[in-house]
Motif scaffolding. Structure first.
Motif, PDB file in Angstrom:
ATOM      1  N   HIS A  76     104.199  22.822  36.130  1.00 53.24           N
ATOM      2  CA  HIS A  76     105.250  22.877  35.033  1.00 53.24           C
ATOM      3  C   HIS A  76     105.602  24.542  34.716  1.00 53.24           C
ATOM      4  O   HIS A  76     105.968  24.780  33.917  1.00 53.24           O
ATOM      5  N   MET A  77     105.416  25.325  35.921  1.00 53.55           N
ATOM      6  CA  MET A  77     105.675  26.744  35.912  1.00 53.55           C
ATOM      7  C   MET A  77     107.097  26.982  35.374  1.00 53.55           C
ATOM      8  O   MET A  77     107.308  27.834  34.521  1.00 53.55           O
ATOM      9  N   ALA A  78     108.235  26.285  36.041  1.00 57.63           N
ATOM     10  CA  ALA A  78     109.621  26.431  35.685  1.00 57.63           C
ATOM     11  C   ALA A  78     109.767  26.102  33.978  1.00 57.63           C
ATOM     12  O   ALA A  78     110.181  26.939  33.204  1.00 57.63           O
ATOM     13  N   GLU A  79     109.029  25.105  33.644  1.00 47.86           N
ATOM     14  CA  GLU A  79     109.383  24.540  32.196  1.00 47.86           C
ATOM     15  C   GLU A  79     108.460  25.623  31.472  1.00 47.86           C
ATOM     16  O   GLU A  79     108.913  25.873  30.128  1.00 47.86           O
ATOM     17  N   LEU A  80     107.540  26.143  31.648  1.00 35.35           N
ATOM     18  CA  LEU A  80     106.632  27.138  30.865  1.00 35.35           C
ATOM     19  C   LEU A  80     107.330  28.532  30.843  1.00 35.35           C
ATOM     20  O   LEU A  80     106.817  29.373  29.976  1.00 35.35           O
ATOM     21  N   ASN A  81     108.330  28.883  31.810  1.00 36.16           N
ATOM     22  CA  ASN A  81     109.013  30.191  31.656  1.00 36.16           C
ATOM     23  C   ASN A  81     107.986  31.322  31.854  1.00 36.16           C
ATOM     24  O   ASN A  81     108.000  32.056  31.017  1.00 36.16           O
ATOM     25  N   LEU A  82     107.164  31.221  32.754  1.00 39.95           N
ATOM     26  CA  LEU A  82     106.107  32.376  33.183  1.00 39.95           C
ATOM     27  C   LEU A  82     106.570  33.454  33.421  1.00 39.95           C
ATOM     28  O   LEU A  82     107.793  33.672  34.208  1.00 39.95           O
ATOM     29  N   SER A  83     106.304  34.537  32.987  1.00 46.30           N
ATOM     30  CA  SER A  83     106.728  35.844  33.524  1.00 46.30           C
ATOM     31  C   SER A  83     106.224  36.133  34.879  1.00 46.30           C
ATOM     32  O   SER A  83     105.246  35.581  35.498  1.00 46.30           O
ATOM     33  N   ALA A  84     106.764  37.128  35.557  1.00 41.64           N
ATOM     34  CA  ALA A  84     106.482  37.439  36.736  1.00 41.64           C
ATOM     35  C   ALA A  84     105.103  37.803  36.857  1.00 41.64           C
ATOM     36  O   ALA A  84     104.105  37.717  37.790  1.00 41.64           O
ATOM     37  N   GLU A  85     104.389  38.615  35.867  1.00 38.16           N
ATOM     38  CA  GLU A  85     103.146  38.974  35.871  1.00 38.16           C
ATOM     39  C   GLU A  85     102.060  37.800  35.704  1.00 38.16           C
ATOM     40  O   GLU A  85     100.988  37.832  36.383  1.00 38.16           O
TER      41      GLU A  85
END
Length: 174
Positions: A76-85
């Motif tokens: 769910h990376m996209a859905e979680l809106n993870l930062s680049a860091e």
């Protein structure tokens, strides 16, 4: 601490993340079955109440002592809106864990086989003590590793992301 084979396998797969899990699952030997055999892991009857239906519904993941959150985060990376860091930290973590997991897996399989072989040869008592100690140590280390994984995610994710991941986890199998 005495973990079942299923729990131990789940810890191993969950802590390695998505990168190595399919390869390890495919390479794992088939569980023993037959008269008097307690477990068949997540694909058969056993103390955890497994079976194909439990596996299909994701219940076997929820029965693990350590929540398997890393696969959820990667899925769910996209859905979680993870930062680049955050993405870099997760990728670095996974790269390191895959390398470590290959080392751990070989050692654990060796210890498991040695204990199983000794039991099948009728060994008892003192002969089993060092073999049981090695398997117990492997299980404790994997449990600690799983706990560190959850702590890593809790530290890496924002409170909102953490809540989303834990909500997804609790909804598994419904």
């Amino acid at each position: 601490m005495n973990l079942s084979k299923t729990t131990f396998s789940l810890l191993l797969l969950g802590t390695l993340g998505l990168g190595l899990a399919p390869a390890l699952a495919a390479a794992a030997p088939a569980p023993a079955t037959g008269p008097g055999m307690m477990g068949a892991g997540p694909t058969g009857a056993g103390p955890m109440g497994g079976g194909p239906r439990a596996m299909q519904k994701g219940r076997w993941l929820k029965e693990a002592p350590v929540p398997m959150l890393m696969p959820i985060v990667f899925r769910h990376m996209a859905e979680l809106n993870l930062s680049a860091e955050q993405k870099k930290a997760l990728e670095d973590w996974r790269t390191h864990q895959v390398a470590q997991g290959q080392k751990w897996r070989g050692s654990m399989l060796e210890h498991n086989r040695a204990l199983r072989d000794a039991l099948l040869k009728g060994e008892t008592g003192e002969a089993l003590a060092p073999l049981k100690a090695a398997v117990d140590k492997d299980h404790r280390e994997m449990l600690e590793h799983g706990i560190r994984q959850v702590e890593f995610l809790h530290h890496t994710l924002t409170p909102e992301q953490w809540e989303k991941v834990t909500t997804l986890y609790t909804q598994m199998g419904r």
